[in-house]
Design a protein around this motif. Structure first.
Motif, PDB file in Angstrom:
ATOM      1  N   ILE A 249     -45.486 -54.539 -37.339  1.00 51.54           N
ATOM      2  CA  ILE A 249     -46.767 -55.102 -37.792  1.00 51.54           C
ATOM      3  C   ILE A 249     -47.653 -55.452 -36.607  1.00 51.54           C
ATOM      4  CG2 ILE A 249     -47.830 -57.078 -38.936  1.00 51.54           C
ATOM      5  CD1 ILE A 249     -45.592 -57.024 -40.945  1.00 51.54           C
ATOM      6  N   ALA A 253     -50.971 -53.266 -36.006  1.00 53.74           N
ATOM      7  CA  ALA A 253     -52.104 -54.002 -36.564  1.00 53.74           C
ATOM      8  C   ALA A 253     -53.446 -53.618 -35.926  1.00 53.74           C
ATOM      9  CB  ALA A 253     -51.862 -55.508 -36.444  1.00 53.74           C
ATOM     10  N   THR A 256     -54.414 -50.055 -37.179  1.00 54.38           N
ATOM     11  CA  THR A 256     -54.665 -50.091 -38.620  1.00 54.38           C
ATOM     12  C   THR A 256     -55.982 -50.795 -38.934  1.00 54.38           C
ATOM     13  OG1 THR A 256     -52.279 -50.137 -39.044  1.00 54.38           O
ATOM     14  CG2 THR A 256     -53.725 -50.800 -40.848  1.00 54.38           C
ATOM     15  N   THR A 257     -56.241 -51.895 -38.247  1.00 53.02           N
ATOM     16  CA  THR A 257     -57.488 -52.629 -38.465  1.00 53.02           C
ATOM     17  C   THR A 257     -58.692 -51.773 -38.086  1.00 53.02           C
ATOM     18  OG1 THR A 257     -56.343 -54.703 -37.960  1.00 53.02           O
ATOM     19  CG2 THR A 257     -58.749 -54.745 -37.942  1.00 53.02           C
ATOM     20  N   VAL A 260     -59.257 -49.301 -40.829  1.00 56.44           N
ATOM     21  CA  VAL A 260     -59.818 -49.987 -42.000  1.00 56.44           C
ATOM     22  C   VAL A 260     -61.319 -50.214 -41.801  1.00 56.44           C
ATOM     23  CG1 VAL A 260     -59.864 -52.161 -43.280  1.00 56.44           C
ATOM     24  CG2 VAL A 260     -57.673 -51.099 -42.714  1.00 56.44           C
ATOM     25  N   ALA A 288     -56.528 -45.336 -43.732  1.00 56.84           N
ATOM     26  CA  ALA A 288     -56.365 -46.789 -43.622  1.00 56.84           C
ATOM     27  C   ALA A 288     -55.288 -47.288 -44.579  1.00 56.84           C
ATOM     28  CB  ALA A 288     -57.698 -47.485 -43.910  1.00 56.84           C
ATOM     29  N   SER A 292     -51.579 -48.798 -43.488  1.00 57.18           N
ATOM     30  CA  SER A 292     -51.195 -50.130 -43.972  1.00 57.18           C
ATOM     31  C   SER A 292     -49.841 -50.078 -44.679  1.00 57.18           C
ATOM     32  CB  SER A 292     -52.271 -50.674 -44.916  1.00 57.18           C
ATOM     33  OG  SER A 292     -53.515 -50.778 -44.272  1.00 57.18           O
TER      34      SER A 292
END
Length: 338
Positions: A249, A253, A256-257, A260, A288, A292
């Motif tokens: 994670i 992160a 992934t952010t 997104v 995205a 996630s």
């Protein structure tokens, strides 16, 4: 260049003594001149056909597609419309908007439109050079590699002719966005965050990468396909995190952010401005969602004690299920990529 100068880390603390500050400024100035010198090489190669572009008072654009954009810009200059208004049939709305905005900033005349077309590829080449320098330096912590990266880019045939003066196709614009995205992703992926506070320190790079991903989707009708390698990288990042038994994670992160943010940017461009078709903004949004799900699934598998081989197989099967589900649920999605 000596080894100490070449391997100066960008995040090193600078001694506050007067002598050290003077030495640091001197080194920075010298290195800046080297960077400018190599960037001048990039410009020199791009200007090698300048006599073919400016002929007897006329502007001759190399290639066929640039004339389509010339027609669009000249019509824009005649009607003096809002730069945000882009024809819905245009497959490069953000690119067209940028050219229209530049034309407006330089007077909005037909002459300004032609000059924008002629010089934008050269400016794009310089921005690519700066981005490549940042990528090379960040990956190796060696400024000499950054300089060498610019020099190599300067002489790459495909990049040289697509960013040469007058070659006003969408490719140079696409490459600028991709270069900026990769530079930002490199900046935050070279770290190994282990807490939320460490991730928050990467916010500027995460946001830049995210906006770039969305921008590339809006810049070219097939631009979203070029961000798919980020998904492959995320998959590899997840497996290496499991292999080293560190939090998936925290490691995934930032990426992934960014994706997104890119997906949200693309959706806003489509819904608010009418740019791109609905099917062409799906890929970043889908990526995205996939990242996630992969991040959460991989972390769960890591904590369950399963090996990275089992995790790899599970993640691949999950990705196939998501893709097949998307093709089934969204009519016409598969047709866009045939």
């Amino acid at each position: 260049l000596n080894g100490d100068e070449g391997r100066r880390h960008l995040s090193d603390r600078i001694d506050t003594s007067v002598s050290q500050i003077i030495e640091s400024v001197s080194i920075s100035r010298n290195h800046l001149l080297r960077v400018i010198g190599v960037l001048a090489l990039v410009v020199m190669f791009r200007l090698s056909i300048i006599s073919n572009v400016f002929q007897q008072g006329y502007i001759i654009l190399p290639g066929n597609d640039p004339y389509s954009y010339r027609h669009t810009l000249l019509n824009f200059a005649k009607t003096a419309q809002n730069p945000l208004i882009v024809a819905t049939e245009q497959g490069e709305p953000l690119f067209i908007f940028t050219l229209q905005l530049i034309t407006t900033l330089f007077g909005g005349s037909s002459a300004a439109a032609e000059q924008a077309l002629v010089w934008y590829p050269v400016v794009a080449a310089v921005i690519c050079g700066i981005s490549v320098y940042l990528i090379g330096t960040r990956l190796t912590d060696d400024r000499r590699v950054g300089l060498a990266s610019i020099a190599i880019l300067a002489t790459l045939p495909a990049h040289a002719y697509r960013t040469s003066i007058g070659f006003a196709d969408h490719h140079a614009f696409d490459m600028v966005i991709l270069a900026i995205v990769l530079a930002a992703v490199t900046a935050h992926e070279r770290t190994s965050p282990t807490s939320v506070s460490e991730i928050s320190e990467l916010t500027p790079w995460i946001v830049i990468a995210g906006i770039g991903i969305g921008a590339h989707t809006l810049a070219w009708e097939a631009g979203a396909l070029l961000i798919i390698p980020l998904g492959v990288y995320g998959f590899i990042r997840a497996l290496t995190s499991i292999y080293r038994d560190v939090s998936v994670i925290y490691r995934l992160a930032p990426l992934t952010t960014s994706v997104v943010i890119g997906g949200v940017t693309a959706v806003l461009g489509h819904t608010v401005l009418g740019w791109q078709s609905a099917t062409m903004i799906i890929p970043p949004t889908l990526l995205a969602v996939a990242l996630s799900v992969m991040m959460i699934t991989a972390e769960g598998l890591r904590r369950s004690g399963l090996g990275y081989r089992v995790t790899a197989l599970t993640l691949v099967l999950s990705g196939v299920v998501v893709l097949l589900g998307t093709i089934k649920v969204i009519p016409g999605f598969n047709d866009e990529f045939r």
